[in-house]
Motif scaffolding. Sequence first.
Motif, PDB file in Angstrom:
ATOM      1  N   TYR A 192       0.764  -1.230   0.022  1.00 35.60           N
ATOM      2  CA  TYR A 192       0.029  -0.040  -0.063  1.00 35.60           C
ATOM      3  C   TYR A 192       0.789   0.926   0.073  1.00 35.60           C
ATOM      4  N   ARG A 193       2.106   0.901   0.757  1.00 39.05           N
ATOM      5  CA  ARG A 193       2.906   2.472   0.932  1.00 39.05           C
ATOM      6  C   ARG A 193       3.694   2.747  -0.395  1.00 39.05           C
ATOM      7  N   SER A 194       4.030   1.520  -0.810  1.00 39.01           N
ATOM      8  CA  SER A 194       4.754   1.767  -2.292  1.00 39.01           C
ATOM      9  C   SER A 194       3.996   1.937  -3.285  1.00 39.01           C
ATOM     10  N   SER A 195       2.593   1.671  -3.301  1.00 36.82           N
ATOM     11  CA  SER A 195       1.726   1.856  -4.379  1.00 36.82           C
ATOM     12  C   SER A 195       1.362   3.465  -4.302  1.00 36.82           C
ATOM     13  N   LEU A 196       0.992   4.025  -3.172  1.00 38.20           N
ATOM     14  CA  LEU A 196       0.864   5.228  -3.019  1.00 38.20           C
ATOM     15  C   LEU A 196       2.024   6.293  -3.381  1.00 38.20           C
ATOM     16  N   ALA A 197       3.098   5.739  -3.066  1.00 39.00           N
ATOM     17  CA  ALA A 197       4.502   6.613  -3.118  1.00 39.00           C
ATOM     18  C   ALA A 197       4.761   6.511  -4.794  1.00 39.00           C
ATOM     19  N   ASP A 198       4.339   5.519  -5.472  1.00 34.97           N
ATOM     20  CA  ASP A 198       4.780   5.376  -6.680  1.00 34.97           C
ATOM     21  C   ASP A 198       4.574   6.500  -7.683  1.00 34.97           C
ATOM     22  N   GLY A 199       5.536   7.261  -8.046  1.00 36.38           N
ATOM     23  CA  GLY A 199       5.030   8.345  -9.138  1.00 36.38           C
ATOM     24  C   GLY A 199       4.373   9.570  -8.620  1.00 36.38           C
TER      25      GLY A 199
END
Length: 642
Positions: free
Chosen positions: A148-155
């Motif tokens: 969830y964190r990585s998806s939110l922070a991605d791009g």
Amino acid sequence: MAPQKNAAFAEESAEVQVLLASLTKTKDLTKRIGASLTRLDASGKMVKDAIGPIYNNTQQLQVTSRNIDRVNEQIEKLRKPLDAKGREENIIRAGPRNSGLNQYLGALKRVDRALSDLTASNLRSNQQTISEFHGLLSTGVNQLLELYRSSLADGENSIEPLHFLTKSLNFPTLSNEKTTYLSEVANAIVSASVQSAKLGQRDEDQGVKIYVELRGEYLHQSLQNLATASISTAKRAPNDPTVYKRGTNAISTYSQCLENMFLAEYANITRIFKGETVGRVFAATCSKCLNDLNKTLSELNGIIRSRILTDCFLAYEIIDIITPLSYRIEKQTGQLRLQISEMLRPVRDTARSSLTEILSRTRTQAETTTTLPPDGNTIPLVHETAARILTLCQFDKPLIHLLTSIGDGGWRNNAPSNVSANSLGAGSNTTPQSSTLNLADPSDSNPAILSNYLGDLIDLLLTTLTTRSQTLHRTKPLQAVFILNSIAVLSTTINSNPEVQPYLSSSRLDSQRKTASNLYLTAWREPSAHLLDTINTTASRPLSGSQSALDSQAIIKSLGSKDKDKIKEKFRSFNTSFDEQVARHKSFAMEREVRAILQREVQSTIEPLYGRFWDRYHELDKGKGKTVKYSKAELATVIASL
């Protein structure tokens, strides 16, 4: 007779014998039936005693059978989670990226359901298994949180809001595909975290915390430069007398970008979260930006208070921008209006106090003026006040609401009405009346109240300057010219600016203008007095304005030598006095409007008197110009040149 009787008796006797025989048979049959019933009852008792124990055993066997079936069912239910543990553990240990999100979420749901079943069984033998399942579920939740964190922070780096604002572009939001993905992950986190909550580990909000942390920082980083710009554009040199002009501070741009980014973020949140969680997540996500806004407004308020006469207009602009913004955000999201209103309260209090401060400092500046221009010119304070009136009218909407909250005439108090010194600080618990005013609702305001305030400001200025002029200017004409010039500056501001005209009319200055004009004309009473004569002549007196040269000659001839000397002296005195007044008039610095007004006043006063006097006595020096210096046309030319 006897034989007949015997025959009848014999017949009846036979019938009785038959009946008796039938009764005897019936009795025998009854005895046999009774004996049969007795034997049957005995047989039934024997059967009951034999069959009863067998029936009871059969019922107990049926109950036992059903219990066994139920136990088998429970055992089967208990075995299913245990049988699935290995399969689900492999999927979860592999992670959502390797296993695929849908399969991974399915495995988590099955583990969650199995954990619920095991917990509901309440068997002590299952505690170890429950602990293992909970550990597996915790691992899955942690992996989801990381995903969830990585998806939110991605791009999702910070943006430059001005780019979207200046080009009228929609502010960016997360894609539908991404919000759907994040929504599935968020729901799985919430569902799996329920088991942790049951065990006393309150981590059900971790997904929300991650969203608030990352998206809140995204908003903060994107808007931080605009917050800084709002403060930097308000700072000026300490002695800079420039009055603040609308739109020169970045607060307008800052607020527009903030509103657009908040609404774009709200659109993201509604597609990821559901129900009451939406408002809570939105408020928390915006909290960091709201803290920045609060700090920005606080610093701007400090700058405004240090330069209240020139920068109070920035306070009005902030109110005019931020208050409607809070209502628009609340209309779209149902959130933040009260928080923003509370942040705005110190600025609102400063704005309200400035209304009294403007009057107070205007009076003080006028009263402490130690010198006035010797030529009757106005002073910078008048121009500053005129510019201030214009600027006030440009902020009419917030001003009307502020004045309405103070009350008509409340600004005349020495201290700001309804605003204590403590209320200007952030720690005050008293909410001023103005905080409840809605700038979008015209019914909250009274436009006439601004007219009353501006009228009081003008009256205060002119009254105080009149008093100072009487002290510092030695002559009444100089006093009159000074006041008329001041009135002209104010009148020009009123007549040349459409923003002012709804609230002020130059006719409001008519009484002061008339008083000053009459004061100026007192200096022209001296030359006017020389044109009044009480000479008695022997000839009939001709009508004024209709005398011919012959008439003037006749009048002169009718005068005695002493009367002629008196007339000559009047001409000479008039010439001297008139020339002095003309020279003095031309030495004054006058606004064009003032010069035109006074020229007409002098003309209407002098020309009729001089024309009459000249018509009667101009032949006194026979056109030589020694005594009668001006002809009527020459006098008119001189007056017209004034």
